[in-house]
Enzyme design. Sequence first.
Site, mmCIF file in Angstrom:
data_model
loop_
_atom_site.group_PDB
_atom_site.id
_atom_site.type_symbol
_atom_site.label_atom_id
_atom_site.label_comp_id
_atom_site.label_asym_id
_atom_site.label_seq_id
_atom_site.Cartn_x
_atom_site.Cartn_y
_atom_site.Cartn_z
ATOM 1 N N LYS A 1 42.928 -19.864 -14.239
ATOM 2 C CA LYS A 1 43.670 -19.916 -15.468
ATOM 3 C C LYS A 1 45.110 -19.170 -15.377
ATOM 4 C CE LYS A 1 41.760 -19.902 -19.671
ATOM 5 N NZ LYS A 1 41.008 -19.582 -21.064
HETATM 6 C C1 E4P Z 1 40.037 -20.856 -23.827
HETATM 7 O O1 E4P Z 1 40.252 -21.307 -22.852
HETATM 8 C C2 E4P Z 1 41.076 -20.248 -24.971
HETATM 9 O O2 E4P Z 1 41.306 -18.793 -24.134
HETATM 10 C C3 E4P Z 1 40.395 -19.759 -26.217
HETATM 11 O O3 E4P Z 1 39.794 -21.201 -26.576
HETATM 12 C C4 E4P Z 1 41.141 -19.453 -27.191
HETATM 13 O O4 E4P Z 1 40.471 -19.183 -28.530
HETATM 14 P P1 E4P Z 1 41.053 -18.441 -29.814
HETATM 15 O O5 E4P Z 1 42.311 -18.947 -30.278
HETATM 16 O O6 E4P Z 1 40.191 -18.563 -30.797
HETATM 17 O O7 E4P Z 1 41.276 -17.077 -29.124
#
Ligand code: E4P
Length: 285
Positions: free
Chosen positions: A112
């Site tokens: 990522k």
């Molecule tokens: C997934 O890859 C993201 O990091 C995650 O869904 C973020 O979610 P949030 O906005 O609830 O922190």
Amino acid sequence: MKPSYLTTKIFLDSGNPLETKQALTDLGFLDGQTTNPSLVAKNPRIVELKNAGSLSEDSIWSQYKLVAEEIRNIIPHGSISVEVFSDLETPHEEMINRGKDLAGWFPGIFVKLPTTHEGLVAARALSSEGINVNMTLCFSQEQAAAVHSATVGAAGQVYVSPFIGRLDDIGFHGIDLIKNILLMYRNWNSHVQVLGASIRSLDHLFGCINAGCDIITIPMSIVELWKAQGLNNDPAQHEFAISDNKPIPYRDISEGDWVLYDIHHELTNKGIEKFVADWKGLFAK
Ligand code: E4P
């Protein structure tokens, strides 16, 4: 067993392998898992080590690797995403080096990276070498356009993760962004897979499924809600709450050179700052 209507892949959004096991039991299937620094910082073993004062900037990475390996042991064929550490100043060269380290944890892992200029330069380099990338903290159609254009010809797979819940938090109808990106990518016959992230409700989950999203990552709380309301209920029949959030209009963007898109988004920067704060909090004295 995956419900027969479901062509979308379902991932768990968590840094805790115990939740991976639970989600697999609750759903009867699990296509993958996404992690991020904030989620890994909540992993019970890591919290314990933090409280004992035994985490350092170096040892935290071996802990993160252990977490990823435990998840892989539970879902050996699942897609697993791990995040490169980067702050607002991290140059792409560092992201590339860190991304290569993460890609070496095990085959098929997704790296990522933030959807920023430096993140995209790194994604272009890594994906051209066959490393799978997941471009995170995406909040605009322009950012998704840049992800597509920067990774054309990639030898690895490419995901883009639009964050629905965080757009809702600032008064927008986050699902619109998913629909807009899917439409643009269909028009462009894009190689990029859309991964709906920051899912806070069944409306978000079913909105993404109904829109034809490739992948959705959901936290354990949504796994439980979904199970409670019946996994086999057809999402097309779901009654959505009426929202007075502002719609996000579709933009007729032309496919072109990725550096020409306006990819700045305040929420991307805020998201990076939050990940950095949660991560550094683990070894702060
Ligand atoms: C997934 O890859 C993201 O990091 C995650 O869904 C973020 O979610 P949030 O906005 O609830 O922190």
